[in-house]
Design a protein around this motif. Structure first.
Motif, mmCIF file in Angstrom:
data_model
loop_
_atom_site.group_PDB
_atom_site.id
_atom_site.type_symbol
_atom_site.label_atom_id
_atom_site.label_comp_id
_atom_site.label_asym_id
_atom_site.label_seq_id
_atom_site.Cartn_x
_atom_site.Cartn_y
_atom_site.Cartn_z
ATOM 1 N N GLU A 18 0.825 -1.208 0.000
ATOM 2 C CA GLU A 18 0.000 0.000 0.000
ATOM 3 C C GLU A 18 0.865 1.266 0.000
ATOM 4 O OE1 GLU A 18 -3.129 2.406 2.874
ATOM 5 O OE2 GLU A 18 -2.713 0.299 3.271
ATOM 6 N N THR A 74 -10.256 2.508 -1.098
ATOM 7 C CA THR A 74 -10.010 1.165 -1.616
ATOM 8 C C THR A 74 -9.757 0.164 -0.497
ATOM 9 O OG1 THR A 74 -9.094 2.038 -3.684
ATOM 10 C CG2 THR A 74 -8.481 -0.214 -3.073
ATOM 11 N N VAL A 75 -9.006 0.574 0.526
ATOM 12 C CA VAL A 75 -8.693 -0.341 1.633
ATOM 13 C C VAL A 75 -9.707 -0.249 2.768
ATOM 14 C CG1 VAL A 75 -6.241 -0.342 1.106
ATOM 15 C CG2 VAL A 75 -7.131 1.361 2.694
ATOM 16 N N LYS A 138 -14.631 2.012 -8.911
ATOM 17 C CA LYS A 138 -14.518 0.558 -8.774
ATOM 18 C C LYS A 138 -15.030 -0.152 -10.018
ATOM 19 C CE LYS A 138 -15.066 -1.059 -4.747
ATOM 20 N NZ LYS A 138 -15.619 -1.450 -3.424
ATOM 21 N N ILE A 190 -4.830 -0.920 -8.129
ATOM 22 C CA ILE A 190 -5.887 -1.145 -7.146
ATOM 23 C C ILE A 190 -6.197 -2.634 -7.040
ATOM 24 C CG2 ILE A 190 -8.310 -0.748 -6.637
ATOM 25 C CD1 ILE A 190 -6.446 1.600 -6.041
ATOM 26 N N TRP A 191 -6.278 -3.310 -8.179
ATOM 27 C CA TRP A 191 -6.526 -4.760 -8.166
ATOM 28 C C TRP A 191 -5.425 -5.493 -7.413
ATOM 29 C CZ3 TRP A 191 -3.467 -8.690 -10.107
ATOM 30 C CH2 TRP A 191 -4.047 -9.970 -10.095
ATOM 31 N N ASN A 194 -5.739 -4.863 -3.605
ATOM 32 C CA ASN A 194 -6.830 -5.653 -3.043
ATOM 33 C C ASN A 194 -6.466 -7.130 -2.962
ATOM 34 O OD1 ASN A 194 -8.577 -3.477 -2.679
ATOM 35 N ND2 ASN A 194 -9.389 -3.626 -4.752
ATOM 36 N N TYR A 197 -4.132 -7.712 0.046
ATOM 37 C CA TYR A 197 -4.885 -7.719 1.307
ATOM 38 C C TYR A 197 -5.722 -8.993 1.441
ATOM 39 C CZ TYR A 197 -3.822 -3.132 3.250
ATOM 40 O OH TYR A 197 -3.189 -2.075 3.844
ATOM 41 N N ALA A 198 -6.326 -9.445 0.335
ATOM 42 C CA ALA A 198 -7.124 -10.673 0.389
ATOM 43 C C ALA A 198 -6.248 -11.879 0.711
ATOM 44 C CB ALA A 198 -7.851 -10.881 -0.942
#
Length: 412
Positions: A18, A74-75, A138, A190-191, A194, A197-198
């Motif tokens: 990030e 986003t987060v 998004k 952004i993808w 994410n 984080y996932a």
């Protein structure tokens, strides 16, 4: 004193990604005034160049704030910055249209030089503005419409101010391609953020599942210890009651047996709870490899464990178990290696892992877990050394003589 790298080292992997993403877009935004400034001060007088740079600088500042808020959205830290997105879109359009309009009059020097500068303002503002606006969207279809809309608008504005049709079409194509590239970069970033984080959340879930599995294993051990003994106690107690009602002397013998089984159960429960039940080294190594891999940590196990005395296996088995727990709880390990060597007359178990942002227990003395391991190893004549081995690596070394003396049972 902590070095400058400690700030970065304390961050988790998603936080690092990030931070990298956030500052990448900040630097991308700052490249806009750099591109325009080099062109402006190279082709115009300084006072006119400064006038051109004023709206560009304001546009960049708005773009950086919008990008930061969009990443927070986003987060999941902030709501979607809709007002900032609309403001950035409007500012982008206004600055770009003003640059094209002023380009026809050519203030501050030769018309050709002025047109070159304002043309760079037009292109840079549109491309960077659209790309950074895409961070806050998004739905990728909206990103496509955003790019096509600004690209088409650029062509129409160019044609409206007198640019030939073919040149206006080329302008529209250029703005669409360049802004589309920046928008695609934003969408991919952004993808990726994410996804990181996932993956980190999935890793934490696997770790919790591994801990839950260990608790279930402990529960099964406790059930195995108590289930049979309690059943026997219940049967013998019922038999003693029946014998006592008939005034048979065998009732006393049955109650003595119940007392013996209860004391034995108490001892076995104490062993399970306090961890003095013998641990099989091979089973612990296999379990550690499974638990660490389930947590996303690459684990390699090597060495010969066959033929070791029971006391040695039990002591080293608990070392493997505690070391596995430390790797899961501390640092940000990606790889762990466990090796068993058998120099003459002794066994050496070494556990190494990377990602040691802080020692497991804050020093070589260690916390309560390492202190407990030292007590176990000292009972069989062994030693334990643990600490950072440099370059973010943590190393734990347990050494036990093959002629280990039996460990003394600790009672409450």
């Amino acid at each position: 004193m902590a070095g400058p790298g400690s700030w970065w080292g304390r961050k988790s992997t998603p936080a690092k990604v990030e931070t990298y993403t956030r500052w990448s877009f900040h630097f991308i935004a700052l490249s806009e005034p750099t591109v325009v400034g080099v062109t402006a001060f190279g082709h115009m007088e300084a006072r006119f160049a400064l006038l051109v740079m004023a709206p560009v600088t304001a546009h960049v500042a708005l773009a950086m704030v919008t990008a930061s808020r969009a990443l927070d959205w986003t987060v999941g830290r902030r709501p979607q910055p809709l007002r900032l997105l609309w403001a950035l879109g409007a500012a982008t359009a206004v600055v770009a249209v003003a640059a094209v309009a002023l380009g026809r009059h050519g203030p501050g020097g030769a018309a050709e030089d002025t047109g070159t500068v304002l043309g760079s303002v037009f292109g840079a503002t549109l491309c960077y503005g659209v790309g950074l606006t895409a961070l806050g969207l998004k739905d990728r279809r909206r990103v496509v419409w955003l790019v096509l809309g600004f690209g088409t608008g650029a062509g129409l504005v160019a044609w409206a101010v007198g640019m030939p049709g073919l040149a206006a079409l080329a302008t529209a194509a250029f703005v669409t391609a360049a802004s589309g590239f920046f928008a695609a970069t934003s969408a991919f970033s952004i993808w990726l953020l994410n996804a990181v984080y996932a993956l980190d959340e999935a890793r934490e879930t696997r770790t919790r599942l591994a801990v839950a599995e260990e608790r279930l294993r402990f529960g099964r051990d406790l059930h195995d210890v108590m289930g049979r003994n309690l059943a026997v106690i219940a049967l013998k107690s019922e038999l003693a009651v029946q014998l006592a009602r008939r005034e048979r002397p065998e009732a006393v013998e049955q109650m003595i047996e119940v007392q013996r089984i209860a004391q034995e159960s108490q001892r076995e429960v104490r062993e399970v709870v306090r961890g003095y039940r013998r641990a099989d080294l091979e089973a612990e190594l296999h379990g550690a490899r499974g638990v660490l891999r389930a947590a996303g940590i690459d684990c390699e196990v090597g060495g010969e464990t066959g033929g070791l005395p029971a006391e040695v296996q039990s002591a080293l088995g608990w070392v493997v178990r505690e070391a596995t727990t430390n790797v899961l709880r501390h640092g940000d390990a990606k790889k762990c290696t466990v090796t068993v060597r058998r120099p003459e007359g002794r066994v050496v178990l070494t556990v190494r892992n990377d990602g040691a942002t802080a020692p497991h227990g804050s020093s070589r003395t260690g916390g309560t877990g390492l202190a407990g391991l030292r007590e176990r190893l000292s009972a069989v004549g062994g030693t334990l050394d643990a600490g950072e081995a440099g370059e973010g690596e943590y190393r734990l070394v347990a050494e036990v003589p093959l002629t280990a003396r039996p460990a003394l049972e600790v009672v409450s």
